[in-house]
Design a protein around this motif. Structure first.
Motif, mmCIF file in Angstrom:
data_model
loop_
_atom_site.group_PDB
_atom_site.id
_atom_site.type_symbol
_atom_site.label_atom_id
_atom_site.label_comp_id
_atom_site.label_asym_id
_atom_site.label_seq_id
_atom_site.Cartn_x
_atom_site.Cartn_y
_atom_site.Cartn_z
ATOM 1 N N GLY A 97 0.825 -1.202 0.000
ATOM 2 C CA GLY A 97 0.000 0.000 0.000
ATOM 3 C C GLY A 97 0.851 1.240 0.000
ATOM 4 N N SER A 98 0.256 2.350 0.375
ATOM 5 C CA SER A 98 0.969 3.627 0.447
ATOM 6 C C SER A 98 0.578 4.340 1.723
ATOM 7 C CB SER A 98 0.634 4.511 -0.759
ATOM 8 O OG SER A 98 1.058 3.918 -1.957
ATOM 9 N N LEU A 99 1.527 5.108 2.250
ATOM 10 C CA LEU A 99 1.268 5.947 3.416
ATOM 11 C C LEU A 99 1.748 7.353 3.106
ATOM 12 C CD1 LEU A 99 2.431 3.560 6.294
ATOM 13 C CD2 LEU A 99 0.080 4.150 5.711
ATOM 14 N N VAL A 452 -1.190 12.689 -21.347
ATOM 15 C CA VAL A 452 -1.970 12.312 -20.160
ATOM 16 C C VAL A 452 -1.025 12.184 -18.972
ATOM 17 C CG1 VAL A 452 -3.498 10.626 -19.089
ATOM 18 C CG2 VAL A 452 -3.669 11.056 -21.539
ATOM 19 N N LEU A 453 -1.348 12.882 -17.873
ATOM 20 C CA LEU A 453 -0.605 12.761 -16.625
ATOM 21 C C LEU A 453 -1.468 11.994 -15.627
ATOM 22 C CD1 LEU A 453 2.042 13.775 -15.155
ATOM 23 C CD2 LEU A 453 0.566 15.496 -14.098
ATOM 24 N N THR A 454 -0.862 11.023 -14.946
ATOM 25 C CA THR A 454 -1.604 10.239 -13.961
ATOM 26 C C THR A 454 -0.899 10.310 -12.611
ATOM 27 O OG1 THR A 454 -0.404 8.182 -14.415
ATOM 28 C CG2 THR A 454 -2.349 8.641 -15.763
ATOM 29 N N PHE A 455 -1.678 10.125 -11.546
ATOM 30 C CA PHE A 455 -1.117 10.054 -10.194
ATOM 31 C C PHE A 455 -2.129 9.361 -9.290
ATOM 32 C CE2 PHE A 455 -3.061 14.178 -10.926
ATOM 33 C CZ PHE A 455 -3.939 14.324 -9.856
ATOM 34 N N ARG A 456 -1.631 8.851 -8.161
ATOM 35 C CA ARG A 456 -2.480 8.169 -7.186
ATOM 36 C C ARG A 456 -2.746 9.085 -5.995
ATOM 37 N NH1 ARG A 456 -5.548 3.827 -7.762
ATOM 38 N NH2 ARG A 456 -5.127 3.121 -5.623
ATOM 39 N N LEU A 457 -3.981 9.035 -5.497
ATOM 40 C CA LEU A 457 -4.359 9.675 -4.238
ATOM 41 C C LEU A 457 -4.843 8.570 -3.303
ATOM 42 C CD1 LEU A 457 -6.381 12.818 -5.448
ATOM 43 C CD2 LEU A 457 -3.951 12.672 -4.854
ATOM 44 N N GLU A 458 -4.139 8.373 -2.194
ATOM 45 C CA GLU A 458 -4.500 7.319 -1.253
ATOM 46 C C GLU A 458 -4.735 7.922 0.120
ATOM 47 O OE1 GLU A 458 -2.561 3.644 -1.418
ATOM 48 O OE2 GLU A 458 -2.425 3.626 -3.603
ATOM 49 N N GLN A 459 -5.879 7.557 0.705
ATOM 50 C CA GLN A 459 -6.325 8.166 1.958
ATOM 51 C C GLN A 459 -6.027 7.235 3.139
ATOM 52 O OE1 GLN A 459 -7.436 11.187 1.762
ATOM 53 N NE2 GLN A 459 -8.025 11.387 -0.400
ATOM 54 N N ARG A 460 -5.928 7.836 4.316
ATOM 55 C CA ARG A 460 -5.772 7.030 5.531
ATOM 56 C C ARG A 460 -7.103 6.345 5.848
ATOM 57 N NH1 ARG A 460 -8.298 9.696 9.669
ATOM 58 N NH2 ARG A 460 -8.613 11.954 9.407
ATOM 59 N N ASP A 629 -9.332 5.442 -2.405
ATOM 60 C CA ASP A 629 -8.045 5.454 -3.105
ATOM 61 C C ASP A 629 -8.278 5.394 -4.606
ATOM 62 O OD1 ASP A 629 -6.881 5.337 -0.574
ATOM 63 O OD2 ASP A 629 -6.885 3.148 -0.589
ATOM 64 N N VAL A 630 -7.710 6.368 -5.325
ATOM 65 C CA VAL A 630 -8.015 6.478 -6.755
ATOM 66 C C VAL A 630 -6.768 6.852 -7.551
ATOM 67 C CG1 VAL A 630 -10.416 7.157 -6.336
ATOM 68 C CG2 VAL A 630 -8.661 8.926 -6.575
ATOM 69 N N ILE A 658 -2.909 15.830 1.377
ATOM 70 C CA ILE A 658 -2.792 14.642 0.524
ATOM 71 C C ILE A 658 -1.507 14.697 -0.293
ATOM 72 C CG2 ILE A 658 -3.962 15.558 -1.525
ATOM 73 C CD1 ILE A 658 -4.446 12.029 -0.066
ATOM 74 N N ALA A 659 -0.894 13.534 -0.500
ATOM 75 C CA ALA A 659 0.321 13.437 -1.316
ATOM 76 C C ALA A 659 -0.010 12.817 -2.658
ATOM 77 C CB ALA A 659 1.372 12.592 -0.599
ATOM 78 N N LEU A 660 0.594 13.347 -3.710
ATOM 79 C CA LEU A 660 0.439 12.775 -5.047
ATOM 80 C C LEU A 660 1.484 11.667 -5.204
ATOM 81 C CD1 LEU A 660 -0.733 15.753 -5.242
ATOM 82 C CD2 LEU A 660 -0.296 15.551 -7.706
ATOM 83 N N GLY A 661 1.040 10.463 -5.443
ATOM 84 C CA GLY A 661 1.962 9.340 -5.551
ATOM 85 C C GLY A 661 2.040 8.797 -6.960
#
Length: 806
Positions: A97-99, A452-460, A629-630, A658-661
């Motif tokens: 996962g991601s933190l 196209v630029l992509t990134f992940r947003l992952e929530q606690r 998480d998207v 939020i961090a862009l991953g």
């Protein structure tokens, strides 16, 4: 010993007398040994070396198994396995996962792992300071502990005072309880780890989201553990028939369990390829030494006439070859270090196991010494055998030219033929790899990767109190990104195009009966926002795209891809079908009841993973299947990478924490996914280029030597009126004959190489006519070009001077 020392002194003296030849032999062998050492280091580290843990044979992975394939397991299955097994000292579950780590500048998304307490100590992974997670830290509410890898600790300032200090992660305080020692921990695909504590709602037998590693008890074999887990799985299936009927367990050694069979085969193929290079190197050096031996016939004859026997002459020449081998091999090991670094530089991240330690250790050095010695014997025996058969009387009488010289020339021709056969086989393998890669780069991916630029947003966990908050947050984020100048389309997806679906689920086509859950069709599943198809340039084939009217309260709708329709809905109209799929609970690893989705569209199939195969896919509206998480995709009018800061600012205007991953353009995503095939192709092509060069040098040397031996004959032909073009043709004809015979032999090898590589290739047959013909033509004309210079030299001979030459 006295004889050996005398042979060494005499050999070194002889090598100093022929510095050009000595340098050529050493350089050639250095290239062969260097390439062999580099590739063998990789193969040994990945496939042969034991895992860097205590008693590594006891470490295993335990998988859920259904329909013959490995799968993750549910939290309920894991807890039952742990309680009921009799074979394991310890079982630990873990998941990736991601933190989001709070920093002075802006939040940073880090790859993380959550594992049940004991995961590190079970494997024997050492700590620089601190400890593994305690059992009580595997309980919800007490799980705010974190372990850092050495590389993250260094990046954060390498302070030893960090232990037991708080870090703000996902907006909450976590206590640092340990830092891993440098080494294997730095090669893991995560930078920090937190305890895996199961909340009550996570404990079920439906949602498969975990991986399990175990350590066998002393004396328990893999077969005994498998039998034990078969029994445990049967008990669980009897207790939970709805979720577990048809499911089993598979106990597999940890060593290379995550390495695909095709990747393992590729590594062995690369070792075979470099073995061909080393063999060609030996044939080339043997040719050079045979030429030198022919020039030393008078010397050999004199030594024989004063009492040296054949064994002594054989030993002298073999000693000289071994001296050359050791010199070239020593330099080759040094070159191997450089080549190893170059190889590792082009290997994509995550391709090779984290446990692999790519160092020239004692085992690799012993293997390099063995290869060097074997090479010395291979290229030294032929010249030594030839030298020991020289007739001193004939050599002294004929001025160094005798029937043995003719035998030497025949042997050199045979070596060149073999060299060309090996070179063609290696060139064919490289050609097949290049053709396969070319095909992959032209696969219809089902979407447009440009702009196209992509990134992940992952929530606690617990970030949203209810699904409505999740939906509002997503709408606010999309609205902020649409306002960015140059953004033409913005979309949310729970998966990541080209990389992964958010879930893999079994489903039912309404109206079709299935005996048990393991027989139901499976498909990738993800939820998407209405502009998903526009943002990623995916074509709709039938029906409609989603719109803002597809809400949580409207009829549930779905879009399937073309592969899904062809595989599961053949012969029927997809737009009148309904699917029954278990409901995903937002933000929770559990499944709800089955709900029906009406198919409203069919889209073009998007490729995932290595682009080789199509996979069925079901897309549903984000509003009807929410997730915290998207992945967000932004289609831009200009270079998407140049808009990263502007887009990040828009994201932080909605959520400053939020961090862009995993920020990537889609072109970068495509390039990364082609990385494994690219590096395989580059290595094959590099070895083939070396083989081509060696083959050219070999036939050049043979033709140059032939011209020097036939000086009088050529002079006589010219004196009798033969034209210079005729002489050139005479030399080229011999070269073309040798090349043709070698190519004929190499054709058989090419077919065998193609069959061996078949499972790793895409869109290429074992006998690819275009590849075989192309590399054969390249090799043939290389032979002619390499022979042309000696042929021109032969044509420029002065007849009178040649006839006066002894």
């Amino acid at each position: 010993m006295r004889t050996l020392i005398r042979n060494l002194r005499y050999g070194l003296h002889g090598l100093r007398k022929s510095p050009g030849l000595t340098a050529a032999v050493i350089a050639t062998l250095m290239l062969g040994i260097g390439a062999t050492t580099a590739i063998y280091t990789v193969v040994y580290a990945v496939l042969l070396a034991p895992l860097p843990y205590p008693q590594p044979d006891q470490l295993v992975m335990v998988w859920s198994k259904v329909n013959g394939g490995d799968n993750g397991m549910s939290a309920g299955d894991f807890l039952d396995w742990k309680a009921q097994n009799r074979s394991f000292q310890q079982l630990c579950a873990f998941t990736g996962g991601s933190l989001n780590l709070a920093t002075q500048d802006q939040p940073e998304q880090l790859d993380s792992m959550r594992a049940t307490p004991g995961w590190f100590s079970m494997q024997g992974i050492p700590f620089l300071m601190g400890r593994d997670f305690l059992a009580e830290e595997g309980v919800p509410g007490k799980d705010h502990a974190v372990i850092l890898t050495y590389r993250l600790w260094n990046r954060l300032g390498a302070s030893r005072g960090i232990l037991n200090q708080p870090m703000r992660i996902n907006g909450e305080p976590y206590t640092v309880v340990g830092v891993l020692s440098p080494g294997v921990g730095d090669r893991f695909n995560f930078e920090l780890a937190a305890p895996l504590a199961f909340r009550p709602e996570q404990i079920n037998h439906d949602y498969h989201w975990l991986l399990t590693m175990g350590r066998l008890k002393n004396g328990v074999t893999l077969q005994q553990a498998q039998a034990d887990m078969d029994s445990v799985s049967s008990h669980i299936a009897a207790a939970y028939p709805v979720s577990n009927k048809g499911w089993g367990a598979s106990v597999e050694p940890l060593k290379n369990d995550f390495l695909p069979r095709e990747r393992i085969r590729n590594l062995w193929l690369l070792l075979g390829a470099v073995g061909f290079v080393l063999l060609i190197t030996c044939l080339n050096i043997a040719n050079l030494l045979l030429a030198k031996g022919s020039a030393r016939q008078r010397e050999i004859a004199i030594r024989s006439s004063v009492g040296a026997n054949r064994g002594q002459i054989f030993g002298q020449f073999l000693t000289e070859s071994l001296v050359l081998a050791l010199l070239g091999g020593g330099l080759g090991v040094g070159l191997g270090v450089v080549l190893l670094r170059a190889i590792l530089a082009i290997v994509p991240d995550g391709i090779l196991p984290s446990e692999a330690n790519f160092q020239l250790d004692s085992h690799v050095l012993v293997a390099a010494l063995a290869a060097t010695t074997l090479a010395g014997l291979l290229f030294g025996c032929a010249p030594a055998w030839y030298a020991s058969r020289v007739d001193p009387g004939e050599s002294l009488k004929d001025g160094g030219r005798s029937g043995t010289g003719n035998a030497s020339h025949k042997l050199r021709r045979g070596l060149i033929v073999g060299e060309f056969g090996l070179a063609l086989s290696l060139l064919a393998g490289a050609g097949l790899a290049m053709h396969s890669f070319w095909n992959l780069t032209r696969v219809d991916l089902g979407l447009r990767t440009d702009h196209v630029l992509t990134f992940r947003l992952e929530q606690r966990p617990g970030r949203f109190a209810n699904p409505e908050q999740m939906n509002v947050y997503n709408q606010q984020m999309l609205s902020a990104l649409r306002s960015v100048p140059g953004a033409s389309a913005v979309a949310t997806a729970t998966g990541m195009p080209l990389r992964f679906h958010s879930d893999g689920l079994t489903l039912k086509v309404v109206g079709v009966t299935y005996a048990e859950i393991s027989q139901q069709p499976g498909a990738g599943f993800q939820s998407i926002s209405p502009d998903y198809f526009k943002a990623f340039g995916i074509q709709m084939l039938k029906g409609r795209v989603f719109n803002d009217q597809d809400t949580a309260t409207s009829v549930r709708v779905a879009i399937v891809n073309e592969e899904f329709a062809n595989r599961y809905l053949k012969g029927v109209d997809p737009l009148v079908q309904r699917l029954s799929i278990v409901q995903i609970i937002p933000g929770s690893p559990q499944l709800g009841p089955e709900v029906e989705w009406r198919i409203v569209g069919v889209c073009h199939t998007v490729r995932y993973g290595d682009f080789r195969d199509d996979s069925p896919e079901v897309d549903v509206p984000f509003a009807q299947s929410l997730s915290p998480d998207v992945t967000i995709g932004v289609r831009t009018a200009q270079d998407p990478a140049a808009m990263t800061r502007t887009i990040a600012a828009a994201v932080h205007s909605v959520d400053p924490q939020i961090a862009l991953g995993h920020i990537r353009t889609m072109d970068q995503v495509k390039d990364e996914l082609l990385g494994e095939d690219r590096y395989t192709m580059v290595l094959f092509a590099s070895f083939a280029a070396v083989a081509l060069l060696l083959a050219a040098v070999g036939i050049y040397g043979l033709m140059a030597y032939a011209v020097s031996q036939r000086t009088q004959e050529i002079g006589l032909r010219l004196a009798l009126g033969s034209g210079r073009q005729r002489v050139i043709w005479l030399i080229l004809k011999e070269a073309s004959l040798l090349a043709t015979i070698g190519l004929g032999i190499g054709l058989v090898g090419s077919v065998l190489v193609g069959r061996t590589m078949q499972t790793t290739l895409y869109g290429v047959g074992a006998m690819d006519f275009s590849v075989i013909v192309s590399v054969a033509v390249i090799l043939f004309f290389t032979a002619l070009l390499a022979s042309y210079l000696p042929a021109r030299r032969a044509a420029s001979i002065d007849p009178m001077q040649a006839l006066r030459t002894d």
